[in-house]
Scaffold this motif. Sequence first.
Motif, mmCIF file in Angstrom:
data_model
loop_
_atom_site.group_PDB
_atom_site.id
_atom_site.type_symbol
_atom_site.label_atom_id
_atom_site.label_comp_id
_atom_site.label_asym_id
_atom_site.label_seq_id
_atom_site.Cartn_x
_atom_site.Cartn_y
_atom_site.Cartn_z
ATOM 1 N N ILE A 216 -30.513 58.341 70.571
ATOM 2 C CA ILE A 216 -30.404 57.963 71.994
ATOM 3 C C ILE A 216 -29.093 58.526 72.527
ATOM 4 N N THR A 217 -29.189 59.345 73.542
ATOM 5 C CA THR A 217 -28.000 59.969 74.126
ATOM 6 C C THR A 217 -27.862 59.559 75.590
ATOM 7 N N LEU A 218 -26.693 59.056 75.948
ATOM 8 C CA LEU A 218 -26.395 58.785 77.361
ATOM 9 C C LEU A 218 -25.127 59.565 77.683
ATOM 10 N N SER A 219 -25.281 60.773 78.119
ATOM 11 C CA SER A 219 -24.083 61.590 78.323
ATOM 12 C C SER A 219 -23.786 61.730 79.801
ATOM 13 N N GLU A 220 -22.519 61.807 80.098
ATOM 14 C CA GLU A 220 -22.099 61.954 81.491
ATOM 15 C C GLU A 220 -21.114 63.105 81.592
ATOM 16 N N THR A 221 -21.136 63.779 82.709
ATOM 17 C CA THR A 221 -20.169 64.865 82.915
ATOM 18 C C THR A 221 -18.915 64.340 83.612
ATOM 19 N N VAL A 222 -19.068 63.247 84.336
ATOM 20 C CA VAL A 222 -17.919 62.717 85.075
ATOM 21 C C VAL A 222 -16.875 62.145 84.115
ATOM 22 N N GLY A 223 -15.660 62.039 84.619
ATOM 23 C CA GLY A 223 -14.620 61.337 83.868
ATOM 24 C C GLY A 223 -14.620 59.891 84.332
ATOM 25 N N PHE A 323 -18.425 57.107 72.226
ATOM 26 C CA PHE A 323 -18.673 56.565 70.895
ATOM 27 C C PHE A 323 -20.070 56.923 70.432
ATOM 28 N N ALA A 324 -20.205 56.986 69.131
ATOM 29 C CA ALA A 324 -21.506 57.260 68.528
ATOM 30 C C ALA A 324 -21.631 56.291 67.361
ATOM 31 N N ALA A 325 -22.838 55.907 67.043
ATOM 32 C CA ALA A 325 -23.008 54.973 65.936
ATOM 33 C C ALA A 325 -24.347 55.184 65.257
ATOM 34 N N ARG A 326 -24.372 54.791 64.008
ATOM 35 C CA ARG A 326 -25.617 54.767 63.251
ATOM 36 C C ARG A 326 -26.002 53.310 63.082
ATOM 37 N N LEU A 327 -27.124 52.946 63.647
ATOM 38 C CA LEU A 327 -27.522 51.541 63.613
ATOM 39 C C LEU A 327 -28.798 51.379 62.785
ATOM 40 N N PHE A 328 -28.952 50.190 62.256
ATOM 41 C CA PHE A 328 -30.183 49.877 61.534
ATOM 42 C C PHE A 328 -30.795 48.586 62.065
ATOM 43 N N ILE A 341 -26.943 56.509 68.124
ATOM 44 C CA ILE A 341 -26.717 56.412 69.569
ATOM 45 C C ILE A 341 -25.385 57.083 69.896
ATOM 46 N N ARG A 342 -25.311 57.685 71.057
ATOM 47 C CA ARG A 342 -24.026 58.275 71.462
ATOM 48 C C ARG A 342 -23.910 58.237 72.977
ATOM 49 N N THR A 343 -22.708 58.066 73.427
ATOM 50 C CA THR A 343 -22.458 58.094 74.863
ATOM 51 C C THR A 343 -21.039 58.569 75.093
ATOM 52 N N GLY A 344 -20.816 59.197 76.220
ATOM 53 C CA GLY A 344 -19.453 59.634 76.503
ATOM 54 C C GLY A 344 -19.301 60.160 77.911
#
Length: 494
Positions: A216-223, A323-328, A341-344
Motif C-alpha cells: 500500500i503506497t500513499l505518496s505525496e509530492t508536496v512538502g 515511513f514504511a513498515a512490514r505488517l502482519f 505500507i509506505r507513505t511520505g
Amino acid sequence: LQTPGTAFFIFGATGDLAHRKLYPAIYSLYREGKIAEDFAVIGVARRPRTPEQFRSDLRESITEFCRYKIKDEEEWNRFAEHFEYKSLDINNLDGYVELKQHTEALEQKFNIPGNRLFYLALAPELFSSVSLNLKKGGMLDSEGWHRLVIEKPFGYDLPSAEKLNAELNEVFKEEEIYRIDHYLGKEMVQNIEVIRFANAFFEPLWNNKHISNVQITLSETVGVEERGGYYDHAGALRDMGQNHMLQMLTMIAMEPPSRLLAEDIRDEKVKVLRSLRHYNTNEEVGENVVRAQYTGGEKGGKKLPGYREEDKVDPNSNTETYFAARLFVDNFRWAGVPFYIRTGKRLPVKTTEVVVEFKNMPNNVYLGQKHSLEPNLLVIRVNPMEGIYIKINAKNPGTESEIKPTAMEFCQSCLVGINSPEAYERLLHDAANGDSTYFTRWDEVATAWSFIDKIAKAWKEGTPKLETYPAGTWGPQATHDLLAKDGFRWWPVN
Ligand code: BG6
C-alpha cells in the motif's frame, strides 16, 4: 437518497478545509438534488464577517474548487440564501445562546425539523470545549437528531485519544459521533469492498494460499506546506499511518461482513486491527519499520528545501516525513503474508495505490524463457487516477512461446472524468443521513493507537535511526531492504 432537513454548522468556517472541501461538497450535493431546499449552513468562526463577505468567500470557494460550475445567478442566489455566518468566540457561552436563537429562526425559515449537524473543522484541542458549550448553550435541545462530525487527528496517542473520547461522550453518544477519515470517502477505497465481495475470481484467491504480499503506497509530492507547526508535532506515522493507511489495510484484509450495514462492516474492520502483530520491542520495530526525513533535493530543475528548512519546523527536528513498515495480520486468512505500507511527503509522484501480488505459478512448463515469469498483480489505483488493473502473463505475439506481462486495465477516471464525487460529498451526505459506515468507530481508533504507540515509543528511544532521503526521491534504501529480505520488491507505481 435525499438528506433530511438539516442545519449544518461549520465551525472553522473561514478555514482551509471549509473553503476547499466543505462548501464545494455542499454545492455539489445541492446540484445533484441530494440536499433539497430544507437546509441551512451556519458558518461559525471567530473573525467578524458581513453576510456579503461570507457569501463572496463562498462563491470564490465554489468557483475554484467545486466540480460543478455555478449555473446562473438565480440558482446561485437560491443556494446562497441558505448560508449565514456567525462570529463566535467558541469559549464564550453567551455566543452559543445567541447562536441558538439565530438557528431557531433559520430552522423556521427553511422548514428544518431541528436536525443539527456540527462539523468541527477546528484544531482537535477545541473539540471538547465546543461540544460542552453546545450542550450548555442549549444547542442540543431541539427536536430531531444531533450529530458531531470531527476531523482527525483523534488524539496524539491512546491515552490522549481516550481522554478526548471520554470528554466527547459527556455530550454525544458514540452513534452521534462521526469521525472523519477522508480516505474512507474516496470512491476507489469504497470500491475495494465491491471488487472483493462481488467478484467470483478474487474472493477465492484472497488469502495466504494465493497472495504472497500486499503493498500500500500513499505518496505525496508536496512538502509540509503551511502546516509545519502541526506536522512537526505529528509526523507521518500519526498523520497518515494511524488513520488512512491502517484503514485501507482493514478494507483489504477484512472478512466479508454478514450484511453491508455500518456496524457489521466496522466489526470486521476492527477485527483486522486486533489481529495486527504488535511490535513490542525496539528490535522488532527496528526490523519492521523504517522512518526517514527529506533533505533538500530537486525536481524538474527546481530546488526543493529540506524538511528542517521548512517554515515552522524545528531546525533540529527528528520528525519523520516518511515511513514504511512490514505488517502482519495474524489470523487464519493472512498468516504469513506481509503487508508493506509506505507513505511520505516529497516523493516523486502523488498517488494512492494498492498492489496485491499473487504467488508464482510453478515455472517448470516455461523453463528456458528469457525472463522469469512475473507474478500476477491486482492493482487498485485510488487517486489521482482511479482504476484497477490486473497484470497477467500472456504470449508475446509473433514469438514461439515467449511470455510477456500484460496489463488489463479499467480506468474509472477515464469514464467518469472529473465528475467522480469528492470524498467530502459522500461523507457529509452520509453523516446527514445517519450512515456511519465510512467513519471510524471508537474501538477502531483505539485499537489503531495501541499498535502505533509502540512504534512511536521505540522511535522516541532512538530505534531505528532516522534515515534521510533527498526530496523528490522514493525514500531511503532501508525501505527497499525491508522487502528485499523477504524476496520481494516494491512494484513501481504508475
Ligand atoms: C491528510 C493529511 O489527512 O491527508 C495530509 O493530514 C495529507 O498531510 C492528506 O496531505 C492527503 O490527502 P489526499 O486526499 O490528498 O491524498
